[in-house]
Design a protein around this motif. Structure first.
Motif, short mmCIF file in Angstrom:
data_model
loop_
_atom_site.label_atom_id
_atom_site.label_comp_id
_atom_site.label_asym_id
_atom_site.label_seq_id
_atom_site.Cartn_x
_atom_site.Cartn_y
_atom_site.Cartn_z
N CYS A 1 0.85 -1.54 -0.19
CA CYS A 1 0.04 -0.06 -0.09
C CYS A 1 0.70 1.23 -0.20
O CYS A 1 2.33 1.32 0.43
CB CYS A 1 -1.19 0.09 0.66
SG CYS A 1 0.18 0.03 3.10
N TYR A 2 0.23 2.26 -0.22
CA TYR A 2 0.95 3.70 -0.68
C TYR A 2 -0.41 4.96 -0.80
O TYR A 2 -1.57 3.97 -1.08
CB TYR A 2 2.07 3.70 -1.08
CG TYR A 2 1.66 4.11 -2.52
CD1 TYR A 2 1.78 5.43 -3.48
CD2 TYR A 2 0.97 2.91 -3.87
CE1 TYR A 2 1.29 5.78 -4.72
CE2 TYR A 2 0.92 3.60 -5.03
CZ TYR A 2 0.87 4.95 -5.21
OH TYR A 2 0.52 5.58 -6.79
N SER A 3 0.17 6.14 -0.05
CA SER A 3 -0.51 7.48 -0.88
C SER A 3 0.61 8.18 -1.16
O SER A 3 1.54 8.20 -0.66
CB SER A 3 -0.97 7.56 0.50
OG SER A 3 -1.91 8.75 0.63
N ALA A 4 -0.29 8.55 -1.84
CA ALA A 4 0.77 9.97 -2.43
C ALA A 4 -0.22 11.10 -3.55
O ALA A 4 -1.42 11.24 -3.38
CB ALA A 4 1.58 10.14 -3.63
N SER A 5 0.17 12.98 -3.29
CA SER A 5 -0.15 13.68 -3.73
C SER A 5 -0.11 13.45 -5.70
O SER A 5 1.17 12.79 -5.71
CB SER A 5 0.15 14.97 -3.22
OG SER A 5 -0.10 16.32 -4.27
N ALA A 6 -0.60 13.82 -6.36
CA ALA A 6 -0.21 14.02 -7.30
C ALA A 6 1.11 14.50 -7.99
O ALA A 6 1.30 14.89 -9.14
CB ALA A 6 -1.44 14.63 -8.72
N LEU A 7 0.69 16.05 -7.20
CA LEU A 7 1.44 17.34 -7.79
C LEU A 7 2.88 16.26 -7.17
O LEU A 7 4.17 17.17 -8.37
CB LEU A 7 1.34 18.08 -6.20
CG LEU A 7 0.40 19.34 -7.06
CD1 LEU A 7 1.63 19.97 -8.03
CD2 LEU A 7 -1.18 18.84 -7.70
N ARG A 8 3.81 15.90 -6.21
CA ARG A 8 4.51 15.07 -6.70
C ARG A 8 5.68 14.00 -7.84
O ARG A 8 6.45 14.29 -7.48
CB ARG A 8 5.09 13.76 -4.87
CG ARG A 8 4.28 13.16 -5.59
CD ARG A 8 4.85 11.91 -4.80
NE ARG A 8 5.77 11.28 -3.92
CZ ARG A 8 6.49 11.23 -3.16
NH1 ARG A 8 6.02 12.12 -1.72
NH2 ARG A 8 7.48 11.45 -2.52
N PHE A 9 4.90 14.29 -8.75
CA PHE A 9 4.87 13.50 -10.17
C PHE A 9 4.86 14.16 -10.95
O PHE A 9 5.12 13.99 -11.85
CB PHE A 9 3.64 12.53 -10.16
CG PHE A 9 3.91 11.11 -9.42
CD1 PHE A 9 4.41 9.98 -8.99
CD2 PHE A 9 2.71 10.94 -8.11
CE1 PHE A 9 4.73 9.50 -8.58
CE2 PHE A 9 2.39 10.69 -7.73
CZ PHE A 9 3.99 8.92 -7.42
N ALA A 10 4.75 15.98 -10.81
CA ALA A 10 4.92 16.98 -11.79
C ALA A 10 6.74 16.70 -12.89
O ALA A 10 7.19 16.80 -11.53
CB ALA A 10 4.37 18.62 -11.38
#
Length: 279
Positions: free
Chosen positions: A126-135
């Motif tokens: 499992c994991y979590s992330a904001s999309a912004l870190r992938f910009a």
């Protein structure tokens, strides 16, 4: 075709409305959202979970148990109500099935640790992330030595600060030692300091604003505005996780981000004074 299950607080929200199309596109048609459960009807549109499922051609499930049982992999949504994540994610984290939990992962460090411990105990990737870190704008600076950083972006600290905290923590590493808040209405300036005296400021404007960054590196100072579609990298990473089980964001980093956010919210209650970040 890998069957993905949605579990949400209410389904008629921006992430749930867009993820099915994007996940199918960025998995090259190998994954589809097939099942969904929403705990309540939308408090804004009054659309029920059944109505949402009919509209999106997704099979309605009457319980979280049913989604978990039928799905190959799971997405726990509730992007604007992180306080619901521990409840909604309990069965997914006990399932052993690959599980993504949307931003903001948790309301505090303690519940973040508890959720990851539950997943670990049951062998659930499992994991979590904001999309912004992938910009794409952030990627050239990963692994470089960042001495100081200033970011700003739209809306409130509670729901939107994670979009700035994720890239800040990704690029600066570790966990800050303390935070100070200056608050003027909905305009909030957060100052973070690390034990080695590196620093970052995060401005949440409370309204419209681009995401933008200033950084002080060892050899240069840079400025950029985030203009790329960060959801492209985010969705590609999510599809890769479902395919391989390899998480793109460590649990330790996510816990540090939640600890920084928790401390920031406490600091806002006592503006102008340092608040320690729990580590």
């Amino acid at each position: 075709m890998m069957k993905i299950g949605f579990i949400d607080y209410y389904l008629d929200e921006w992430h749930a409305n867009h993820y099915p199309e994007w996940l199918k596109e960025y998995s090259n048609g190998e994954m589809e959202v097939a099942y969904a459960y929403g705990q309540i009807e939308s408090p804004f549109t009054r659309k029920t979970s059944r109505e949402w499922c009919q509209e999106h051609q997704v099979s309605y499930c009457a319980s979280i148990e049913e989604v978990v049982e039928k799905s190959d992999a799971l997405i726990v949504l509730s992007p604007d109500n992180c306080e619901k994540h521990q409840e909604l994610a309990k069965l997914p984290l006990m399932s052993g099935k690959r599980t993504f939990i949307d931003k903001t992962f948790s309301p505090d460090r303690e519940s973040a640790l508890a959720m990851f411990a539950l997943g670990d105990a049951h062998g659930t990737p499992c994991y979590s992330a904001s999309a912004l870190r992938f910009a794409t704008e952030y990627q050239p600076y990963k692994g470089k030595s960042v001495k100081a950083m200033a970011t700003w972006g739209p809306n409130c600290v509670d729901t939107y600060s994670v979009h700035q905290l994720e890239p800040v923590m990704m690029l600066m590493g570790g966990c800050p030692e303390r935070v100070m808040a200056l608050v003027q209405g909905s305009w909030t300036q957060l100052a973070f300091e690390w034990a080695d005296k590196r620093s970052a400021s995060v401005l949440c404007t409370g309204g419209n604003s681009p995401f933008a960054v200033n950084m002080d590196l060892e050899q240069e100072r840079v400025f950029f505005e985030v203009k790329s579609d960060s959801f492209v990298g985010f969705m590609k990473g999510l599809a890769a996780f479902f395919a391989t089980g390899e998480i793109p964001v460590s649990h330790e980093e996510t816990v540090a981000i939640m600890a920084a956010r928790e401390a920031a919210l406490r600091a806002m209650e006592n503006p102008g004074s340092w608040t320690l970040v729990e580590r």
